[in-house]
Structure formats: structure tokens, C-alpha cells
Design a protein around this motif. Structure first.
Motif, PDB file in Angstrom:
ATOM      1  N   LYS A  15      50.634 124.966  12.547  1.00 24.65           N
ATOM      2  CA  LYS A  15      51.841 125.243  13.346  1.00 24.65           C
ATOM      3  C   LYS A  15      52.369 123.960  13.988  1.00 24.65           C
ATOM      4  O   LYS A  15      53.551 123.619  13.859  1.00 24.65           O
ATOM      5  CB  LYS A  15      51.548 126.267  14.457  1.00 24.65           C
ATOM      6  CG  LYS A  15      51.221 127.660  13.958  1.00 24.65           C
ATOM      7  CD  LYS A  15      51.011 128.652  15.096  1.00 24.65           C
ATOM      8  CE  LYS A  15      49.797 128.360  15.942  1.00 24.65           C
ATOM      9  NZ  LYS A  15      48.529 128.468  15.199  1.00 24.65           N
ATOM     10  N   THR A  16      51.476 123.267  14.698  1.00 23.19           N
ATOM     11  CA  THR A  16      51.923 122.076  15.423  1.00 23.19           C
ATOM     12  C   THR A  16      52.345 120.979  14.446  1.00 23.19           C
ATOM     13  O   THR A  16      53.360 120.303  14.666  1.00 23.19           O
ATOM     14  CB  THR A  16      50.791 121.590  16.359  1.00 23.19           C
ATOM     15  OG1 THR A  16      50.495 122.654  17.270  1.00 23.19           O
ATOM     16  CG2 THR A  16      51.200 120.359  17.144  1.00 23.19           C
ATOM     17  N   THR A  17      51.599 120.817  13.364  1.00 22.78           N
ATOM     18  CA  THR A  17      51.958 119.825  12.345  1.00 22.78           C
ATOM     19  C   THR A  17      53.346 120.131  11.788  1.00 22.78           C
ATOM     20  O   THR A  17      54.169 119.229  11.585  1.00 22.78           O
ATOM     21  CB  THR A  17      50.896 119.856  11.209  1.00 22.78           C
ATOM     22  OG1 THR A  17      49.607 119.701  11.802  1.00 22.78           O
ATOM     23  CG2 THR A  17      51.139 118.771  10.187  1.00 22.78           C
ATOM     24  N   LEU A  38      55.230 125.725  23.560  1.00 25.17           N
ATOM     25  CA  LEU A  38      54.786 126.930  24.284  1.00 25.17           C
ATOM     26  C   LEU A  38      53.303 127.187  24.073  1.00 25.17           C
ATOM     27  O   LEU A  38      52.836 128.316  24.226  1.00 25.17           O
ATOM     28  CB  LEU A  38      55.605 128.151  23.845  1.00 25.17           C
ATOM     29  CG  LEU A  38      57.090 128.161  24.195  1.00 25.17           C
ATOM     30  CD1 LEU A  38      57.691 129.536  23.902  1.00 25.17           C
ATOM     31  CD2 LEU A  38      57.331 127.801  25.649  1.00 25.17           C
ATOM     32  N   ASP A  39      52.549 126.154  23.704  1.00 22.53           N
ATOM     33  CA  ASP A  39      51.107 126.298  23.558  1.00 22.53           C
ATOM     34  C   ASP A  39      50.428 125.624  24.758  1.00 22.53           C
ATOM     35  O   ASP A  39      50.580 124.412  24.947  1.00 22.53           O
ATOM     36  CB  ASP A  39      50.651 125.633  22.250  1.00 22.53           C
ATOM     37  CG  ASP A  39      49.149 125.805  22.020  1.00 22.53           C
ATOM     38  OD1 ASP A  39      48.459 126.315  22.928  1.00 22.53           O
ATOM     39  OD2 ASP A  39      48.680 125.420  20.937  1.00 22.53           O
ATOM     40  N   PRO A  40      49.674 126.413  25.577  1.00 19.54           N
ATOM     41  CA  PRO A  40      49.005 125.808  26.747  1.00 19.54           C
ATOM     42  C   PRO A  40      48.124 124.609  26.374  1.00 19.54           C
ATOM     43  O   PRO A  40      47.859 123.759  27.221  1.00 19.54           O
ATOM     44  CB  PRO A  40      48.148 126.954  27.305  1.00 19.54           C
ATOM     45  CG  PRO A  40      48.738 128.203  26.763  1.00 19.54           C
ATOM     46  CD  PRO A  40      49.410 127.858  25.458  1.00 19.54           C
ATOM     47  N   ALA A  42      49.000 122.277  24.549  1.00 24.91           N
ATOM     48  CA  ALA A  42      49.944 121.153  24.657  1.00 24.91           C
ATOM     49  C   ALA A  42      49.717 120.039  23.625  1.00 24.91           C
ATOM     50  O   ALA A  42      49.916 118.873  23.916  1.00 24.91           O
ATOM     51  CB  ALA A  42      49.907 120.568  26.077  1.00 24.91           C
ATOM     52  N   HIS A  43      49.333 120.427  22.414  1.00 20.08           N
ATOM     53  CA  HIS A  43      49.114 119.405  21.379  1.00 20.08           C
ATOM     54  C   HIS A  43      50.419 118.715  20.975  1.00 20.08           C
ATOM     55  O   HIS A  43      50.451 117.501  20.779  1.00 20.08           O
ATOM     56  CB  HIS A  43      48.461 120.030  20.134  1.00 20.08           C
ATOM     57  CG  HIS A  43      47.026 120.399  20.364  1.00 20.08           C
ATOM     58  ND1 HIS A  43      46.393 121.420  19.698  1.00 20.08           N
ATOM     59  CD2 HIS A  43      46.106 119.880  21.216  1.00 20.08           C
ATOM     60  CE1 HIS A  43      45.140 121.507  20.120  1.00 20.08           C
ATOM     61  NE2 HIS A  43      44.947 120.599  21.038  1.00 20.08           N
ATOM     62  N   LEU A  44      51.479 119.492  20.868  1.00 22.68           N
ATOM     63  CA  LEU A  44      52.762 118.880  20.475  1.00 22.68           C
ATOM     64  C   LEU A  44      53.233 117.912  21.560  1.00 22.68           C
ATOM     65  O   LEU A  44      53.640 116.786  21.264  1.00 22.68           O
ATOM     66  CB  LEU A  44      53.817 119.968  20.226  1.00 22.68           C
ATOM     67  CG  LEU A  44      55.166 119.456  19.707  1.00 22.68           C
ATOM     68  CD1 LEU A  44      55.034 118.908  18.290  1.00 22.68           C
ATOM     69  CD2 LEU A  44      56.221 120.567  19.733  1.00 22.68           C
ATOM     70  N   ILE A 122      60.345 125.544  18.223  1.00 24.19           N
ATOM     71  CA  ILE A 122      59.382 125.991  19.233  1.00 24.19           C
ATOM     72  C   ILE A 122      57.986 126.053  18.608  1.00 24.19           C
ATOM     73  O   ILE A 122      57.793 126.708  17.578  1.00 24.19           O
ATOM     74  CB  ILE A 122      59.753 127.398  19.768  1.00 24.19           C
ATOM     75  CG1 ILE A 122      61.207 127.440  20.253  1.00 24.19           C
ATOM     76  CG2 ILE A 122      58.796 127.815  20.887  1.00 24.19           C
ATOM     77  CD1 ILE A 122      61.697 128.852  20.601  1.00 24.19           C
ATOM     78  N   ASP A 123      57.033 125.369  19.223  1.00 26.18           N
ATOM     79  CA  ASP A 123      55.635 125.479  18.802  1.00 26.18           C
ATOM     80  C   ASP A 123      54.972 126.539  19.680  1.00 26.18           C
ATOM     81  O   ASP A 123      55.314 126.674  20.864  1.00 26.18           O
ATOM     82  CB  ASP A 123      54.924 124.128  18.963  1.00 26.18           C
ATOM     83  CG  ASP A 123      53.565 124.118  18.285  1.00 26.18           C
ATOM     84  OD1 ASP A 123      53.320 124.968  17.401  1.00 26.18           O
ATOM     85  OD2 ASP A 123      52.736 123.241  18.618  1.00 26.18           O
ATOM     86  N   THR A 124      54.058 127.297  19.095  1.00 29.34           N
ATOM     87  CA  THR A 124      53.446 128.412  19.829  1.00 29.34           C
ATOM     88  C   THR A 124      51.922 128.354  19.724  1.00 29.34           C
ATOM     89  O   THR A 124      51.371 127.578  18.947  1.00 29.34           O
ATOM     90  CB  THR A 124      53.898 129.760  19.219  1.00 29.34           C
ATOM     91  OG1 THR A 124      53.447 129.808  17.873  1.00 29.34           O
ATOM     92  CG2 THR A 124      55.408 129.933  19.257  1.00 29.34           C
TER      93      THR A 124
HETATM   94 MG    MG Z   1      48.989 123.973  17.525  1.00 30.65          MG
END
Ligand code: MG
Ligand code: ADP
Length: 254
Positions: A15-17, A38-40, A42-44, A122-124
Motif C-alpha cells: 500500500k505505502t509503496t 492515514l496510517d498511524p 506513518a511510514h509514508l 491516501i495511504d491507509t
Molecule cells: Mg503501509
């Protein structure tokens, strides 16, 4: 302005990639994209070197403090605008619940044209909680990466079931695309998952582009780079360029 949310009920599927390289691929077309993390975890945000110390300076401030998105946004060196996440986001489900006005908060904000003029990605996180529901309700396209393994496919099928359950609320079929990632033609499981995807999802909702297993894609986030800056000649760069072009061809990206 198109809003693309990247979601799968399974973690580690790309997802993040995908969010990172969609943002970069869109920026390469000469428009300034708007990324929302929107991922706690916070990788992005981390790839963009954006780590707000205070939760209020992240999208948490938007959801809790009614701060405008633009207030918490940063412009990255690569020209992407990024609204960062924060670990405190894990508390939102308990704090806010899942009322209609809560799960449509992002949608309402993005509809105001001045909030995000360009395409939004949006990343989740994999949970179907208040954050992912906000992403689903805000998006024009739900992009579901399926890394070429059986659990990722199961996660994608859970997304499909959730969308069908939500469709009476949307009053339309939410546009979605399933994209096979981490594809390795030498691995039997990769072609088995591709075959199962063809049975599980509508053919027109499966991306023609497949993202190959590619070490440059795994390396680039640690260097705070997208694939086009880290390894422009790599298979990963070619694949994500093709994915952006496919989404342009289908009208999801202008
Ligand atoms: Mg991710
Ligand atoms: P998610 O956001 O769904 O949890 P990530 O994008 O963080 O997934 O990817 C999970 C891991 O797999 C990361 O270490 C990432 O670098 C790696 N990865 C993702 N896509 C690929 C790919 N196409 N080839 C090789 N490694 C990949």
C-alpha cells in the motif's frame, strides 16, 4: 481533482509503496499531488521525512481539532504535498466512533476545492476503522494492492465484501481497481494468485499493469526517495510509470 485511496485489509501488501510511487508518478506529470497519510505507523510520512512531534500537527489535528488539512500539510523536496500521520491516530476510533459525520469528515473537507487542488492519494492502514472508512468515503477510486500471495488475496476479498456492504450507502458502485504487486513470474504462487484474482474480481476492475518484485522498490523508502529518483531505470520505476499511465488512460488521473 481525483481522490485515490490505497487500501487492503492485509498489511505488507505494498500500500505505502504504491501510494508513494503514485504520488511521485503524478508529480512527474507536472501536477502537484496531495498525499494524505492515514496510517498511524506513518511510514509514508517517514519517507518524506515528515515527523510532527505533536499529534495536532498531523492529520490527527484535522480529525480532532478541526484544523484545515492545509494547516498540517508540508511540501516535500520532490514537490509532493504531504499531510503526515501520527501514532495518536490509533485513538481515533475510541474518541470519535463511526457516525456518518465522522466517516465523511475527509470527504467533506476535500470537496472544498481550496483544500487540495491537485490529485489526492491516501495511504491507509489495514484496519477497517474510522480512518480507512474516511478514505473509502472520500475517494473516487479505491486502489487495492494485492501482493502475490494468498493472504493478500484474502484481504482484497474482504475489501470487496466490505464495499458490497457499503454500496447501498454510496448508492452506486464505488470504482475500484485491484493491482497485483510483488509479482515474480518464476514463482508458481504468483501465477496462482493472478488466476484466483481473475475469478474473484471483475475483469475490468483488475489492473492490466502488474508490479514486479523488485529490490529497488524495497530499498527506496529507506533512502527517503521514490522509485523514480532512487532507480529510474529499474523494473519498479517502469511498472509504477505504467500504472500511472493506466490510471490516466481510464480517466482516474487527469
Ligand atoms: Mg503501509
Ligand atoms: P503496506 O503499506 O501494505 O504495509 P509496504 O508498501 O510497506 O506495504 O510494503 C511491505 C514491504 O514490501 C516493504 O518492505 C516494501 O519495501 C516491500 N515491497 C513493496 N512492494 C514491493 C515490490 N514490488 N518489490 C519488492 N519489495 C516490495
Amino acid at each position: 481533482m481525483t481522490v485515490i485511496a490505497v487500501f487492503n485489509r492485509k498489511g505488507g501488501v505494498g500500500k505505502t509503496t504504491t501510494a508513494l510511487n503514485l504520488l511521485a508518478g503524478i508529480a512527474q506529470r507536472g501536477v502537484r499531488p496531495f498525499g494524505i497519510d492515514l496510517d498511524p505507523q506513518a511510514h509514508l510520512s517517514g519517507v518524506f521525512d515528515t515527523h510532527p512531534r505533536l499529534a495536532d500537527d498531523s492529520v490527527y489535528g484535522f480529525f480532532m481539532g478541526q484544523r484545515p488539512l492545509a494547516d498540517v500539510a508540508h511540501i516535500s523536496a520532490s514537490g509532493v504535498i504531504i499531510c503526515p500521520a501520527h501514532l495518536e491516530l490509533t485513538k481515533l476510533d475510541t474518541l470519535l466512533g463511526k457516525g456518518v459525520n465522522v466517516i465523511t469528515r475527509l470527504r467533506v473537507a476535500l470537496k472544498k476545492a481550496d483544500q487540495a487542488p491537485g490529485p489526492v492519494v491516501i495511504d491507509t492502514c489495514p484496519l477497517l476503522g474510522v480512518l480507512s472508512l474516511n478514505a473509502i468515503f472520500a475517494c473516487d477510486l479505491l486502489l487495492v494492492p494485492v501482493s502475490a500471495d494468498f493472504l493478500a488475496l484474502q484481504g482484497a476479498q474482504q475489501v470487496e465484501r466490505a464495499l458490497r456492504a457499503l454500496e447501498p450507502v454510496f448508492k452506486r458502485r464505488l470504482p475500484r481497481r485491484y493491482v497485483l504487486t510483488r509479482f515474480d513470474a518464476r514463482r508458481k504462487m504468483s501465477s496462482e494468485v493472478a488466476d484466483l484474482m481473475a475469478i474473484a474480481f471483475r475483469p475490468d476492475e483488475i489492473c492490466k499493469t502488474r508490479i514486479a518484485e523488485n529490490v529497488s522498490l524495497a530499498e527506496s523508502p529507506a533512502r527517503h526517495l521514490d522509485i523514480f529518483r532512487h532507480a529510474p531505470q529499474s523494473q519498479g520505476a517502469q511498472d509504477y510509470k505504467a500504472l500511472v499511465e493506466e490510471l490516466v488512460g481510464t480517466g482516474f488521473i487527469a
